[in-house]
Scaffold this motif. Structure first.
Motif, short mmCIF file in Angstrom:
data_model
loop_
_atom_site.label_atom_id
_atom_site.label_comp_id
_atom_site.label_asym_id
_atom_site.label_seq_id
_atom_site.Cartn_x
_atom_site.Cartn_y
_atom_site.Cartn_z
N GLN A 41 32.79 -25.22 143.59
CA GLN A 41 32.34 -24.79 142.26
C GLN A 41 30.96 -24.16 142.32
OE1 GLN A 41 32.41 -27.86 139.34
NE2 GLN A 41 34.60 -27.79 139.08
N PHE A 42 30.18 -24.49 143.35
CA PHE A 42 28.80 -24.02 143.41
C PHE A 42 28.59 -23.25 144.71
CE2 PHE A 42 28.78 -27.85 140.84
CZ PHE A 42 28.22 -27.35 139.69
N SER A 43 28.16 -22.00 144.60
CA SER A 43 27.89 -21.21 145.79
C SER A 43 26.43 -21.36 146.17
CB SER A 43 28.21 -19.74 145.52
OG SER A 43 27.31 -19.23 144.56
N ALA A 50 21.52 -25.10 140.30
CA ALA A 50 22.53 -26.15 140.23
C ALA A 50 21.93 -27.52 139.96
CB ALA A 50 23.34 -26.18 141.52
N ASN A 51 20.71 -27.75 140.42
CA ASN A 51 20.10 -29.06 140.22
C ASN A 51 19.10 -29.00 139.08
OD1 ASN A 51 21.47 -30.39 142.28
ND2 ASN A 51 20.13 -29.48 143.80
N ALA A 52 19.59 -28.79 137.87
CA ALA A 52 18.73 -28.74 136.69
C ALA A 52 17.97 -30.06 136.58
CB ALA A 52 19.58 -28.50 135.45
N ARG A 53 16.69 -29.97 136.31
CA ARG A 53 15.83 -31.14 136.20
C ARG A 53 15.98 -31.78 134.82
NH1 ARG A 53 14.95 -32.25 141.26
NH2 ARG A 53 13.98 -30.56 142.40
N ILE A 54 16.24 -33.07 134.81
CA ILE A 54 16.47 -33.78 133.56
C ILE A 54 15.65 -35.06 133.56
CG2 ILE A 54 18.18 -34.93 132.10
CD1 ILE A 54 20.24 -32.95 133.15
N ASP A 55 14.93 -35.31 132.46
CA ASP A 55 14.19 -36.55 132.28
C ASP A 55 15.06 -37.50 131.46
OD1 ASP A 55 12.01 -35.38 133.51
OD2 ASP A 55 11.03 -34.84 131.62
N SER A 90 26.34 -29.79 131.45
CA SER A 90 26.67 -28.67 132.32
C SER A 90 26.42 -27.36 131.58
CB SER A 90 28.13 -28.75 132.78
OG SER A 90 28.99 -28.70 131.65
N GLY A 91 26.41 -26.29 132.34
CA GLY A 91 26.22 -24.98 131.74
C GLY A 91 26.19 -23.90 132.79
N GLU A 92 25.95 -22.68 132.33
CA GLU A 92 25.91 -21.54 133.25
C GLU A 92 24.96 -20.49 132.72
OE1 GLU A 92 28.90 -18.46 135.56
OE2 GLU A 92 29.72 -19.84 134.08
N ARG A 93 24.12 -20.01 133.62
CA ARG A 93 23.24 -18.89 133.31
C ARG A 93 23.82 -17.68 134.04
NH1 ARG A 93 17.68 -20.14 134.74
NH2 ARG A 93 17.49 -20.87 132.61
N SER A 94 24.17 -16.64 133.27
CA SER A 94 24.78 -15.45 133.85
C SER A 94 23.74 -14.59 134.54
CB SER A 94 25.47 -14.63 132.76
OG SER A 94 26.43 -15.41 132.11
N ARG A 95 24.18 -13.91 135.55
CA ARG A 95 23.31 -12.98 136.27
C ARG A 95 23.14 -11.73 135.41
NH1 ARG A 95 23.52 -13.16 142.17
NH2 ARG A 95 21.41 -12.53 142.57
N GLU A 96 21.95 -11.17 135.42
CA GLU A 96 21.67 -9.98 134.62
C GLU A 96 22.45 -8.79 135.17
OE1 GLU A 96 17.62 -7.70 133.39
OE2 GLU A 96 17.56 -9.89 133.49
N LYS A 113 25.89 -21.90 137.84
CA LYS A 113 26.32 -23.10 137.12
C LYS A 113 25.43 -24.28 137.48
CE LYS A 113 31.14 -21.72 137.15
NZ LYS A 113 32.50 -22.10 137.50
N PHE A 114 25.35 -25.22 136.55
CA PHE A 114 24.71 -26.50 136.85
C PHE A 114 25.54 -27.60 136.24
CE2 PHE A 114 22.97 -25.51 132.72
CZ PHE A 114 22.91 -26.74 132.08
#
Length: 159
Positions: A41-43, A50-55, A90-96, A113-114
């Motif tokens: 799922q993650f390239s 992929a490792n979004a920081r969360i408190d 989870s979520g996804e940031r698209s490439r410009e 994706k994260f």
């Protein structure tokens, strides 16, 4: 597991028993669990995102999760509670989009994706989870069950 820099040199590793990060020592093995994420799922190009920081903080009333997700809209983020009291963000940031005439000098912003999962404690009210996003910060609030103090009954002492 998280790595925290130490002021006395080196790094300290702190294991959070409630966090279930994507990375695990057995990711390369064919065995899987219901909480593992398939590696496909993650390239590699999405590894930075992929490792979004969360408190995660706990107050007397709730467990509060905050994630910095700059540039993402609330429609690009998903918050779910899975079976077994597992909170999944989870979520996804698209490439410009690249135009033919564009010449890129530097591409440092990550995309892809994260996915983060957290096992919620027994006192979490999973049916009352609320999420909100403001200025690129996702806040997920999970209310806690009230701790019932045992009733104390005074007993009269007879002579």
């Amino acid at each position: 597991m998280s790595i925290i820099p130490s002021f006395f040199g080196g790094r300290r590793t702190i294991v959070d028993p409630f966090s279930m990060d994507i990375w695990g020592p057995f990711n390369e093995f064919p065995l899987s669990t219901s909480l593992s994420v398939p590696r496909s799922q993650f390239s590699n190009e999405t590894a930075a995102f992929a490792n979004a920081r969360i408190d995660w903080k706990e107050t007397p009333e709730a467990h509060i999760f905050k994630a910095d997700l700059p540039g993402l809209k609330k429609e690009e983020v998903k918050v779910e509670v899975e079976e077994g009291r597992v909170l999944q963000i989870s979520g996804e940031r698209s490439r410009e989009n690249e135009e033919k005439n564009d010449q890129w000098h530097r591409m440092e912003r990550s995309s892809g994706k994260f996915l983060r999962r957290f096992r919620l404690p027994e006192n979490a009210k999973i049916d009352q989870v609320k999420a909100g996003m403001e200025n690129g910060v996702l806040t997920v609030t999970v209310p806690k069950e009230e701790v019932k103090k045992p009733e104390v009954k005074a007993i009269e002492i007879s002579s």
